[in-house]
Design a protein around this motif. Structure first.
Motif, PDB file in Angstrom:
ATOM      1  N   GLY A  97       0.793  -1.220   0.000  1.00 47.45           N
ATOM      2  CA  GLY A  97       0.000   0.000   0.000  1.00 47.45           C
ATOM      3  C   GLY A  97       0.823   1.267   0.000  1.00 47.45           C
ATOM      4  O   GLY A  97       0.294   2.359  -0.203  1.00 47.45           O
TER       5      GLY A  97
ATOM      6  N   LYS B  64       2.416   3.386   4.092  1.00 48.58           N
ATOM      7  CA  LYS B  64       0.984   3.309   4.398  1.00 48.58           C
ATOM      8  C   LYS B  64       0.643   1.922   4.925  1.00 48.58           C
ATOM      9  O   LYS B  64       1.417   0.973   4.782  1.00 48.58           O
ATOM     10  CB  LYS B  64       0.156   3.635   3.154  1.00 48.58           C
ATOM     11  CG  LYS B  64       0.418   5.042   2.626  1.00 48.58           C
ATOM     12  CD  LYS B  64      -0.493   5.404   1.474  1.00 48.58           C
ATOM     13  CE  LYS B  64      -0.216   6.829   0.993  1.00 48.58           C
ATOM     14  NZ  LYS B  64      -1.135   7.238  -0.091  1.00 48.58           N
TER      15      LYS B  64
ATOM     16  N   GLY C 110      -4.401   1.687   3.116  1.00 47.62           N
ATOM     17  CA  GLY C 110      -4.018   2.903   2.408  1.00 47.62           C
ATOM     18  C   GLY C 110      -3.900   4.121   3.290  1.00 47.62           C
ATOM     19  O   GLY C 110      -3.742   5.241   2.793  1.00 47.62           O
TER      20      GLY C 110
END
Length: 399
Positions: free
Chosen positions: A233, A258, A262
């Motif tokens: 992510g 991240k 996300g």
């Protein structure tokens, strides 16, 4: 048991004798505190400082018979609220007015008759008034959780009346939030409501509530933090898409760590490395806020670099691309083409019409006659043709 009232008694007498009747009056005895009673006309009043209930003591004798006359010394005492002075109604009943306090709670009223404690008590409940939403209390504990969709923040609301008493509003209360979702609700039936909230999005949210559709002005904030670093992510970017291939120009490469959802990881400490296919990368700097940077230095040869990265030993599929552009030379051309090629941006001066020019590994054909040699050749050709034309136009001699 003796009962106050009037009774008639009679006796049998011989015939011819006058009949006799005796009227006997049975009066109530002396007041007895143990059998006397107390009662309130309202067992529940609002705890607003003004609502009232009338409390009555009925004085009775030892047999429980009401004493029909006044004159006894009756006193009353309440555990909460305020009692007026006692009124003797002259018929064996005595009253006082109880005024509620501002705290919701039960109140007990006791009494004495002629200094002796009564055998019973009266109870009056001071109950909360209507809810005042501006007086409500709301707080979160804990107020911070991971934004993983599982860990929850807990929000508690105490609905209160004008005097701060908790008010139960049943099912009329509903929570609201700007971030996350409610997953649980409990209600203790005494004006306290509790809800759990989770989120997969990191950030700060505002939680409030409504009662019967009307929003309260009081709110509280909750925070959801990004979860553990996730290479898949995370992202990478360059401060420049292209830099000169001069051996000194640079671009900053930034990796933003991240989580699996996300969300930006707002703390440092993860192991981030970067790799490049061209140029040179500096050591990685951890900024302590979830971002990591390295400086990419250009080589002296034109081309491009693909920069990748790993997070805690796991490679990411994301990459950043930086182009290294040729550097112009003093004559307007370029001097640092890639291997086997030399890029040119100036005008090539041809040695002759149709000549082929070598441009550093690649031979380029040119049809230009702008070169000096080409121009001279064209000039000579033109002069010859002009001479032929003049010769043809020379007049013949007359014979």
């Amino acid at each position: 048991m003796a009962v106050a009232g009037v009774a008639t008694t009679g006796a049998l007498v011989p015939a011819g004798s006058a009949s006799a009747a005796t009227i006997v009056t049975a009066d109530a005895g002396a007041a007895d505190a143990a059998t006397s009673t107390i009662a309130a006309n309202s067992s529940s009043i609002v705890a607003d400082g003004t609502s009232t209930s009338t409390v009555t003591v009925t004085v009775r004798d030892a047999s429980g018979t009401p004493v029909a006359a006044g004159g006894d010394l009756v006193a009353m005492k309440a555990t909460h609220g305020t009692l007026s002075s006692v009124t003797d109604h002259g018929d064996g009943t005595y009253t006082a007015v109880l005024t509620a306090g501002t705290v919701a709670q039960p109140t007990s009223i006791s009494f004495t008759v002629n200094g002796v404690a009564g055998g019973s008590k009266a109870s009056v409940e001071f109950v909360p008034g209507p809810p005042v939403l501006a007086n409500a209390q709301i707080f979160a504990f804990p107020d911070t959780a991971q934004a993983d969709g599982t860990e929850a923040v807990v929000v508690v609301v105490n609905v209160r009346d004008a005097n701060g008493n908790r008010v139960d509003v049943g099912d009329d209360l509903a929570f609201t939030t700007t971030l996350g979702r409610q997953v649980d609700l409990t209600h203790n039936k005494k004006g306290t409501y509790q809800a759990d909230f989770v989120s997969t999005v990191a950030g700060v949210g505002t939680v409030g509530f409504t009662v019967a559709g009307k929003a309260s002005p009081v709110t509280t904030q909750v925070t959801f933090l990004g979860g553990a670093a996730d290479a898949a992510g995370s992202t990478i970017m360059s401060s420049a898409d292209a830099i000169p291939a001069d051996g000194t120009s640079t671009a900053d490469i930034t990796v933003a760590v991240k989580d699996a959802h996300g969300n930006a990881v707002r703390a440092g400490g993860d192991d981030v490395t970067m790799q490049t296919t061209a140029g040179t990368l500096s050591a990685v700097t951890d900024h302590g806020d979830g971002t990591y940077t390295a400086t990419l230095s250009a080589p002296s040869t034109a081309g491009s670099a693909t920069v990748g990265f790993t997070v805690n030993g796991t490679s990411s599929a994301a990459t950043a691309t930086v182009d290294f552009t040729p550097v112009p030379d003093a004559g307007g051309g370029t001097t640092n083409g890639g291997a086997g090629t030399t890029s040119t941006s100036g005008t090539v001066k041809a040695a002759a019409v149709g000549a082929r020019v070598n441009t550093g590994g690649t031979t380029a054909a040119t049809g230009s006659m702008a070169g000096t040699a080409g121009f001279l050749a064209l000039t000579a050709l033109g002069a010859g043709m002009l001479g032929m034309l003049v010769a043809r136009r020379k007049p013949r001699r007359s014979e």
